[in-house]
Design an enzyme around this catalytic site. Structure first.
Site, PDB file in Angstrom:
ATOM      1  N   GLU A 327       0.848  -1.193   0.000  1.00  0.00           N
ATOM      2  CA  GLU A 327       0.000   0.000   0.000  1.00  0.00           C
ATOM      3  C   GLU A 327       0.883   1.243   0.000  1.00  0.00           C
ATOM      4  OE1 GLU A 327      -4.130  -1.054   2.312  1.00  0.00           O
ATOM      5  OE2 GLU A 327      -2.464  -0.340   3.528  1.00  0.00           O
ATOM      6  N   CYS A 328       0.659   2.135  -0.935  1.00  0.00           N
ATOM      7  CA  CYS A 328       1.333   3.430  -1.018  1.00  0.00           C
ATOM      8  C   CYS A 328       2.857   3.261  -0.915  1.00  0.00           C
ATOM      9  CB  CYS A 328       0.791   4.385   0.045  1.00  0.00           C
ATOM     10  SG  CYS A 328       1.112   6.121  -0.319  1.00  0.00           S
ATOM     11  N   GLY A 329       3.464   3.584   0.226  1.00  0.00           N
ATOM     12  CA  GLY A 329       4.907   3.424   0.349  1.00  0.00           C
ATOM     13  C   GLY A 329       5.352   2.000   0.120  1.00  0.00           C
ATOM     14  N   MET A 332       5.453   1.433  -3.550  1.00  0.00           N
ATOM     15  CA  MET A 332       6.635   2.045  -4.147  1.00  0.00           C
ATOM     16  C   MET A 332       7.865   1.158  -3.976  1.00  0.00           C
ATOM     17  SD  MET A 332       6.066   5.961  -2.864  1.00  0.00           S
ATOM     18  CE  MET A 332       4.391   6.621  -2.789  1.00  0.00           C
ATOM     19  N   THR A 427      -1.234  -0.851  -4.427  1.00  0.00           N
ATOM     20  CA  THR A 427      -2.140   0.288  -4.615  1.00  0.00           C
ATOM     21  C   THR A 427      -1.527   1.527  -3.974  1.00  0.00           C
ATOM     22  OG1 THR A 427      -3.322  -0.039  -2.512  1.00  0.00           O
ATOM     23  CG2 THR A 427      -4.135  -1.250  -4.428  1.00  0.00           C
TER      24      THR A 427
END
Length: 436
Positions: A327-329, A332, A427
């Site tokens: 999720e998010c970080g 990435m 995501t």
């Protein structure tokens, strides 16, 4: 007997969190059991609440959650003497298009639960106008009841007198007035407060804030203004299917943005959670059947994450046979590369083709609805997930198959679709709830 109160303000930055923590600790010091909650999608404040009260705090969100889920989550305060629900942004601030049970505004929770609102008002740059603002908030929505105000960051005794007189003229009680005090300011960074677990002096800071508040706020009047509350019976409660029976969860300063209610729901459903630290070059539990990388601050630790080859090799091996989700970080870090704010490009895990950059910051903020084109751990293809996105990264490349059709709260399709490749998914939004 349980009493309850909502702490809100006309806008962000007025001092809601500091006042909430100070009141929570001050009442706890009086031997009261205090339960804090956070209205809205902030994933940092609940950890500060827990530090102040000694009890876990959770988010309640009218845009993403139905009423029964909110009632279920608030019911943790049934054995407390006082429930303090900290708001987000301004009292009535939410999205234009309502979600499951509201717009995400703090006022939704206040009205739904029947809890009165204590306003924190920062009258910097104004005097009598502060009373007009408070009166406008009091009268804006019939179902929301104002208990009184605490004035924050007053410049002088004369300034306080002007504001107090104006508030008295419109019939609004003042429970206290706080002069400026930098000693109790909570440190911040680009996604909000520095996290509680990173703040070595968080206990001492909260204790000092409680002492300061105790000298300037009528705590007895605040307590008397809170409503007596009994939780409503819940038929369904919070129904969440965990992503696996045993979950390897990344957890350290780079991976810490996880909603407490999600972890609680996973455990309540029988899942086991085994944490590991990518920053310490630790690896996912070999006995886990899913690996989950939550958001956090990978951009602050990108160099170290890039050097931790043991973690990266183990993650790649795990993903060959079992699901990995970010999720998010976390998303990435699953990607190919991350460029930090200084413009340095760091190789990440490479399990997805995503490449992101913080060199040119651009804020992405808001609620998200995702319709899954493929399953993710715990959710089938076709599921509608509600979440929230907040980051400053820019997509350089997102070449993999889109994971979902993602829309903002108004229904507009956005470019942050998430990605999937093999057993790996990711995501940009943080999951809050699935539509039932």
């Amino acid at each position: 007997m349980t009493q309850a109160l909502v702490i809100s303000a006309p806008a962000s930055g007025a001092g809601k969190t500091t006042l909430t923590l100070a009141l929570a600790r001050a009442f706890r010091d009086r031997a009261l059991k205090v339960q804090c909650l956070k209205s809205g999608p902030d994933y940092i404040d609940p950890a500060f609440h827990a530090a102040a009260t000694g009890r876990p705090s959770v988010n309640v969100d009218s845009w993403a959650m139905d009423r029964e889920t909110i009632w279920h989550l608030t019911s943790r305060g049934a054995d407390a003497d006082l429930v303090l629900a900290e708001g987000s942004m301004g009292l009535f601030d939410g999205v234009a298009t309502p979600g499951v049970s509201g717009t995400g505004a703090t006022a939704d929770i206040a009205e739904m639960m029947g809890w009165p609102v204590l306003l924190v008002i920062d009258p910097s740059g104004q005097a009598q106008t502060a009373a007009a603002v408070a009166a406008g908030l009091r009268d804006f929505r019939a179902g929301v009841r104002l208990s009184g105000v605490v004035l924050n960051r007053l410049a002088s005794a004369r300034h306080e007198d002007l504001v107090r007189r104006a508030l008295a003229d419109v019939g609004i009680a003042v429970f206290g007035a706080l002069p400026r005090n930098a000693a109790i300011a909570l440190p911040k960074r680009h996604l909000g407060l520095v996290q509680a677990e990173e703040h070595e002096q968080v206990g001492a800071l909260i204790a000092e804030a409680a002492r300061f508040i105790g000298g300037h706020v009528d705590l007895d009047a605040v307590l008397q203004s809170a409503t007596v509350w009994s939780p409503q019976p819940v038929v369904r409660g919070q129904k969440v299917r965990p992503p696996g029976q045993r979950i390897a969860l990344a957890r350290d300063a780079a991976f810490s943005f996880m909603y407490p209610h999600m972890l609680e729901a996973w455990r309540a459903a029988g899942a086991e959670i085994a944490t590991f630290s990518p920053l310490a070059d630790e690896i996912p539990d070999a006995g886990a059947d899913v690996c989950w990388l939550p958001g956090g601050y990978p951009e602050l630790h990108a160099g170290r994450l890039a050097e931790n080859r043991r973690f990266q090799r183990a993650l790649s091996s795990f993903a060959q046979t079992r699901p990995v989700h970010g999720e998010c970080g976390g998303y990435m870090v699953l990607g190919g590369a991350l460029t930090d704010a200084d413009g340095t490009r760091h190789e990440m895990a490479g399990l997805l083709g995503l490449e992101t950059s913080f060199a040119k910051r651009r804020m992405h903020l808001g609620y998200r609805i995702a319709e899954l084109a493929a399953p993710i751990p715990g959710h089938e293809a076709g599921a509608r997930l509600r979440g929230h996105e907040f980051h400053y990264s820019t997509i350089v490349s997102q070449p993999d198959t889109p994971l979902a059709v993602v829309r903002d709260a108004a229904g507009a399709v956005i470019a942050e679709t998430g990605s999937r490749r093999g057993h790996v998914t990711g995501t940009f939004f943080h999951l809050i709830a699935e539509d039932r």
